[in-house]
Design a protein around this motif. Structure first.
Motif, mmCIF file in Angstrom:
data_model
loop_
_atom_site.group_PDB
_atom_site.id
_atom_site.type_symbol
_atom_site.label_atom_id
_atom_site.label_comp_id
_atom_site.label_asym_id
_atom_site.label_seq_id
_atom_site.Cartn_x
_atom_site.Cartn_y
_atom_site.Cartn_z
ATOM 1 N N LEU A 143 0.816 -1.213 0.000
ATOM 2 C CA LEU A 143 0.000 0.000 0.000
ATOM 3 C C LEU A 143 0.850 1.264 0.000
ATOM 4 O O LEU A 143 0.430 2.291 -0.522
ATOM 5 C CB LEU A 143 -0.922 0.005 1.228
ATOM 6 C CG LEU A 143 -1.988 -1.085 1.249
ATOM 7 C CD1 LEU A 143 -2.849 -0.945 2.504
ATOM 8 C CD2 LEU A 143 -2.870 -1.004 0.005
ATOM 9 N N GLY A 144 2.027 1.189 0.589
ATOM 10 C CA GLY A 144 2.907 2.347 0.584
ATOM 11 C C GLY A 144 3.420 2.649 -0.815
ATOM 12 O O GLY A 144 3.431 3.800 -1.250
ATOM 13 N N ASN A 145 3.796 1.614 -1.520
ATOM 14 C CA ASN A 145 4.260 1.809 -2.905
ATOM 15 C C ASN A 145 3.165 2.466 -3.749
ATOM 16 O O ASN A 145 3.437 3.290 -4.609
ATOM 17 C CB ASN A 145 4.602 0.465 -3.568
ATOM 18 C CG ASN A 145 5.669 -0.313 -2.820
ATOM 19 O OD1 ASN A 145 5.456 -1.447 -2.433
ATOM 20 N ND2 ASN A 145 6.810 0.312 -2.596
ATOM 21 N N LEU A 146 1.942 2.087 -3.449
ATOM 22 C CA LEU A 146 0.821 2.586 -4.238
ATOM 23 C C LEU A 146 0.651 4.098 -4.110
ATOM 24 O O LEU A 146 0.180 4.760 -5.025
ATOM 25 C CB LEU A 146 -0.459 1.869 -3.794
ATOM 26 C CG LEU A 146 -1.761 2.286 -4.468
ATOM 27 C CD1 LEU A 146 -1.678 2.087 -5.971
ATOM 28 C CD2 LEU A 146 -2.923 1.482 -3.889
ATOM 29 N N ARG A 147 1.014 4.626 -2.972
ATOM 30 C CA ARG A 147 0.788 6.060 -2.733
ATOM 31 C C ARG A 147 1.474 6.905 -3.805
ATOM 32 O O ARG A 147 0.865 7.816 -4.374
ATOM 33 C CB ARG A 147 1.325 6.454 -1.353
ATOM 34 C CG ARG A 147 0.975 7.883 -0.951
ATOM 35 C CD ARG A 147 -0.152 7.911 0.026
ATOM 36 N NE ARG A 147 -0.777 9.222 0.161
ATOM 37 C CZ ARG A 147 -0.503 10.102 1.123
ATOM 38 N NH1 ARG A 147 0.404 9.814 2.026
ATOM 39 N NH2 ARG A 147 -1.137 11.251 1.173
ATOM 40 N N ALA A 148 2.724 6.625 -4.084
ATOM 41 C CA ALA A 148 3.461 7.421 -5.063
ATOM 42 C C ALA A 148 2.891 7.220 -6.464
ATOM 43 O O ALA A 148 2.798 8.163 -7.251
ATOM 44 C CB ALA A 148 4.940 7.056 -5.035
ATOM 45 N N MET A 149 2.490 5.983 -6.741
ATOM 46 C CA MET A 149 1.956 5.706 -8.070
ATOM 47 C C MET A 149 0.635 6.453 -8.280
ATOM 48 O O MET A 149 0.336 6.944 -9.362
ATOM 49 C CB MET A 149 1.723 4.197 -8.231
ATOM 50 C CG MET A 149 2.967 3.346 -8.044
ATOM 51 S SD MET A 149 4.295 3.728 -9.215
ATOM 52 C CE MET A 149 5.418 4.652 -8.184
ATOM 53 N N MET A 150 -0.153 6.546 -7.198
ATOM 54 C CA MET A 150 -1.434 7.241 -7.252
ATOM 55 C C MET A 150 -1.216 8.741 -7.421
ATOM 56 O O MET A 150 -1.917 9.403 -8.186
ATOM 57 C CB MET A 150 -2.199 6.953 -5.957
ATOM 58 C CG MET A 150 -3.633 7.387 -5.983
ATOM 59 S SD MET A 150 -4.611 6.406 -7.125
ATOM 60 C CE MET A 150 -4.950 4.973 -6.104
ATOM 61 N N CYS A 151 -0.241 9.242 -6.712
ATOM 62 C CA CYS A 151 0.099 10.656 -6.795
ATOM 63 C C CYS A 151 0.501 11.002 -8.226
ATOM 64 O O CYS A 151 0.024 11.978 -8.818
ATOM 65 C CB CYS A 151 1.238 10.916 -5.811
ATOM 66 S SG CYS A 151 1.954 12.546 -5.901
ATOM 67 N N SER A 170 5.909 -7.524 11.250
ATOM 68 C CA SER A 170 5.774 -8.012 12.618
ATOM 69 C C SER A 170 4.569 -7.392 13.329
ATOM 70 O O SER A 170 4.015 -7.980 14.244
ATOM 71 C CB SER A 170 7.056 -7.746 13.404
ATOM 72 O OG SER A 170 7.304 -6.352 13.434
ATOM 73 N N LEU A 171 4.147 -6.199 12.901
ATOM 74 C CA LEU A 171 2.992 -5.577 13.541
ATOM 75 C C LEU A 171 1.670 -6.104 12.981
ATOM 76 O O LEU A 171 0.608 -5.788 13.498
ATOM 77 C CB LEU A 171 3.042 -4.052 13.342
ATOM 78 C CG LEU A 171 4.101 -3.293 14.143
ATOM 79 C CD1 LEU A 171 4.159 -1.846 13.682
ATOM 80 C CD2 LEU A 171 3.793 -3.362 15.629
ATOM 81 N N GLY A 172 1.754 -6.871 11.905
ATOM 82 C CA GLY A 172 0.530 -7.389 11.308
ATOM 83 C C GLY A 172 -0.272 -6.322 10.595
ATOM 84 O O GLY A 172 -1.452 -6.486 10.333
ATOM 85 N N ASN A 173 0.349 -5.215 10.272
ATOM 86 C CA ASN A 173 -0.376 -4.150 9.572
ATOM 87 C C ASN A 173 0.234 -3.914 8.197
ATOM 88 O O ASN A 173 0.128 -2.833 7.648
ATOM 89 C CB ASN A 173 -0.358 -2.857 10.400
ATOM 90 C CG ASN A 173 1.034 -2.271 10.536
ATOM 91 O OD1 ASN A 173 2.018 -2.942 10.247
ATOM 92 N ND2 ASN A 173 1.122 -1.032 10.961
ATOM 93 N N PHE A 174 0.873 -4.928 7.683
ATOM 94 C CA PHE A 174 1.514 -4.836 6.368
ATOM 95 C C PHE A 174 0.583 -5.453 5.333
ATOM 96 O O PHE A 174 0.170 -6.598 5.470
ATOM 97 C CB PHE A 174 2.841 -5.603 6.398
ATOM 98 C CG PHE A 174 3.610 -5.523 5.111
ATOM 99 C CD1 PHE A 174 4.618 -4.591 4.950
ATOM 100 C CD2 PHE A 174 3.310 -6.374 4.050
ATOM 101 C CE1 PHE A 174 5.325 -4.512 3.757
ATOM 102 C CE2 PHE A 174 4.007 -6.293 2.854
ATOM 103 C CZ PHE A 174 5.017 -5.365 2.718
ATOM 104 N N PHE A 175 0.213 -4.665 4.336
ATOM 105 C CA PHE A 175 -0.692 -5.188 3.319
ATOM 106 C C PHE A 175 -0.163 -4.909 1.921
ATOM 107 O O PHE A 175 0.216 -3.785 1.609
ATOM 108 C CB PHE A 175 -2.075 -4.549 3.441
ATOM 109 C CG PHE A 175 -2.707 -4.772 4.778
ATOM 110 C CD1 PHE A 175 -3.129 -6.043 5.162
ATOM 111 C CD2 PHE A 175 -2.848 -3.725 5.672
ATOM 112 C CE1 PHE A 175 -3.699 -6.258 6.414
ATOM 113 C CE2 PHE A 175 -3.419 -3.931 6.921
ATOM 114 C CZ PHE A 175 -3.843 -5.196 7.288
ATOM 115 N N THR A 176 -0.187 -5.932 1.091
ATOM 116 C CA THR A 176 0.087 -5.702 -0.317
ATOM 117 C C THR A 176 -1.204 -5.203 -0.969
ATOM 118 O O THR A 176 -2.307 -5.364 -0.427
ATOM 119 C CB THR A 176 0.525 -6.988 -1.034
ATOM 120 O OG1 THR A 176 -0.537 -7.945 -0.933
ATOM 121 C CG2 THR A 176 1.795 -7.564 -0.414
ATOM 122 N N ILE A 177 -1.052 -4.609 -2.133
ATOM 123 C CA ILE A 177 -2.220 -4.146 -2.879
ATOM 124 C C ILE A 177 -3.148 -5.333 -3.143
ATOM 125 O O ILE A 177 -4.361 -5.244 -2.976
ATOM 126 C CB ILE A 177 -1.772 -3.504 -4.207
ATOM 127 C CG1 ILE A 177 -0.899 -2.277 -3.927
ATOM 128 C CG2 ILE A 177 -2.968 -3.135 -5.059
ATOM 129 C CD1 ILE A 177 -0.215 -1.699 -5.169
#
Length: 445
Positions: free
Chosen positions: A38-46, A270-277
């Motif tokens: 989801l982090g990678n997506l931010r720049a692509m969306m921008c 490790s926090l369990g809040n990592f999501f791929t697109i």
RNA sequence: GGUCCGGUGGCAGAAUGGUGAUGUAGCGGACUGCAAAUCCGCGAAUGUGGGUUCGAUUCCCGCCCGGACCUCCA
């Protein structure tokens, strides 16, 4: 008239293209060793919002976004997987394209791969050595930051401050702790190319300099990427390119998007809040995710939560309903309220707010407003499907309609118990009924 | 430790030196057999302490809190 925040100037500036006939944009793309998150997506969306806007403002836009397909993370992952590097990068690149396509992110005009541009990188490295901005040391070629007076200017830090706060050991062959690698030697089991400095591979920063130069020229308009790339990546790119091509400007505008958090914290496995697109798209249609991103300004930090995704879906329900009721027609102009918001440093939250009065009017049957809403949404990459698809695709319509008929008969007979039973049964299957003056309609809940 | 960014209603999120959008949630009403959807209405916010000013949420300084970066993370 477009205004964009420029990281270098640290303020909004009027955007003036070098060549109004062809606006040239470069964004740093993915390192292809794993599925995009989801982090990678931010720049692509921008980048997507920017390029979509530039395309309506200027006759031609050349948008380049690289693929980094040589990197130690790639080498390591391929080894872990027991997979060829080229198989890994091809597979990951394809997955990346699929993920972005499902979100309606337009492909770049040019998508250069680092491994296809080694000669261009070596050419730049050669020039930098010649003009005294780079030096060889123990099989490495390093960029000498002290020979570039404005090093640190882009990211707003001084070399001395950085060195004071440095927390990494400095390689002994560096003349200055801030010097960075242009080329580094490869062990036999690492990918490598022959060069005047021996068999090796490029440093990370040089690829973007080489590829932007090849496709966009010595000077181009906009260079973008995530805030975390500002230093060292973009600072180094700028240094290399300006030193290699004296008198050029490299990028005249720098755009940096804020980071994405997940449940209030940086994504981490490790926090369990990592999501791929991909993981998100398995649980949700794509457009709510796009709307969620657009709901925050690109420069601010965005916190991803499943609740926000659900809220975005409800907002889209209303907007799609407005399109349906207003019988929106294609090819209307984007209303000025929306375009103006975008022209003010891509203010997507304001643009989305401007959608709502259009939806209100469309809801009352104003077809012009509905068509404007459609055009505005499309400008933002929304409304990729028709309202009918949004509300009613993927389920067995005839079975539902049969039950609606049965319920209608029950209601006529004032057998409300049976009528409600049918409605509850459909609700349990995720179908919502709406009794209106024109009869009963249904949609997915 | 150094550099930088930010703290606005329950939540999300714009804007602004002079009556603080919008959405969502909540509450009340209309409509409905009941719902759903829609419509009308309501309440609700500028972290904190100073300063500049006729006036500060906006500009300046301190503090608190959160986040990012500090050699290869979008």
């Amino acid at each position: 008239m477009l205004r964009l925040h420029d990281t270098h100037a640290r303020e909004k500036r009027q955007f003036t293209p070098l060549d109004p006939q062809n606006v040239r944009v470069y964004f740093c793309g993915p390192t292809v060793y794993d599925r995009a998150h989801l982090g990678n997506l931010r720049a692509m969306m921008c980048a997507d919002i920017l390029v979509r806007l530039l395309r309506v403002l200027y006759p031609q836009v050349t948008y380049a976004r690289n693929v980094t397909d040589v990197d130690d993370k790639i080498t390591a992952r391929a080894r872990e997987n027991g997979e060829d590097i080229s198989a890994l990068t091809a597979r990951t690149t394809e997955a990346f394209h699929e993920d972005l396509a499902s979100l309606g992110i337009l492909p770049p005009d040019i998508e250069p791969r680092a491994t296809h541009h080694i000669p261009e990188m070596l050419e730049m490295i050669g020039r930098l050595i010649e003009n005294g901005h780079a030096y060889e040391a123990e099989g490495h070629v390093l960029f000498a930051v002290r020979n570039f007076p404005s090093y640190g200017e882009l990211s707003g830090r001084s070399l001395d401050d950085m060195i004071a706060g440095a927390r990494v050991e400095v390689a002994p062959y560096k003349r200055d702790p801030g010097d960075f690698v242009l080329w580094k030697p490869s062990a036999p089991d690492q990918p490598g190319w022959d060069s005047p400095y021996g068999r090796g591979r490029p440093g990370w920063h040089i690829e973007c300099s080489a590829m932007s130069h090849r496709y966009l020229g010595e000077s181009f308009d906009i260079h973008g990427g995530g805030d975390d790339l500002l230093f060292p990546h973009h600072e180094n790119e700028r240094a290399q390119s300006l030193c290699c091509y004296p008198g050029s400007k490299f990028a005249t505008h720098w755009l940096h998007n804020g980071m994405l958090l997940s449940n209030g914290e940086k994504m981490s496995k490790s926090l369990g809040n990592f999501f791929t697109i991909r993981e998100v798209l398995e649980k949700s249609p794509a457009e709510p995710l796009r709307l969620l991103y657009l709901g925050a300004h690109y420069r601010s930090t965005l916190d991803f939560t499943w609740d926000k995704l659900e809220e975005a879906r409800r907002i889209l329900d209303r907007l799609y309903r407005a399109l349906e009721r207003g019988d929106a027609q294609q090819e209307a102009n984007v209303p000025a309220t929306v375009l103006d918001a975008l022209c003010d440093d891509l203010n997507t939250p304001l643009a989305i707010a401007a959608l709502h009065p259009l939806a209100d009017a469309a809801m009352q049957g104003d077809q012009e407003a509905a068509s404007g809403l459609l055009a505005a949404g499309k400008q933002l990459g929304l409304f990729q499907v028709s309202p009918a698809e949004w509300f009613r695709s993927g389920v067995d319509a005839s079975a539902i309609e049969a039950l609606i008929e049965e319920r209608l008969a029950a209601r006529k007979a004032r057998n409300f118990a049976r009528a409600d039973e049918i409605r509850n049964q459909l609700a349990a299957d995720g179908i919502t009924l709406e009794d209106g003056p024109g009869g009963t309609t249904w949609r997915k809940a």
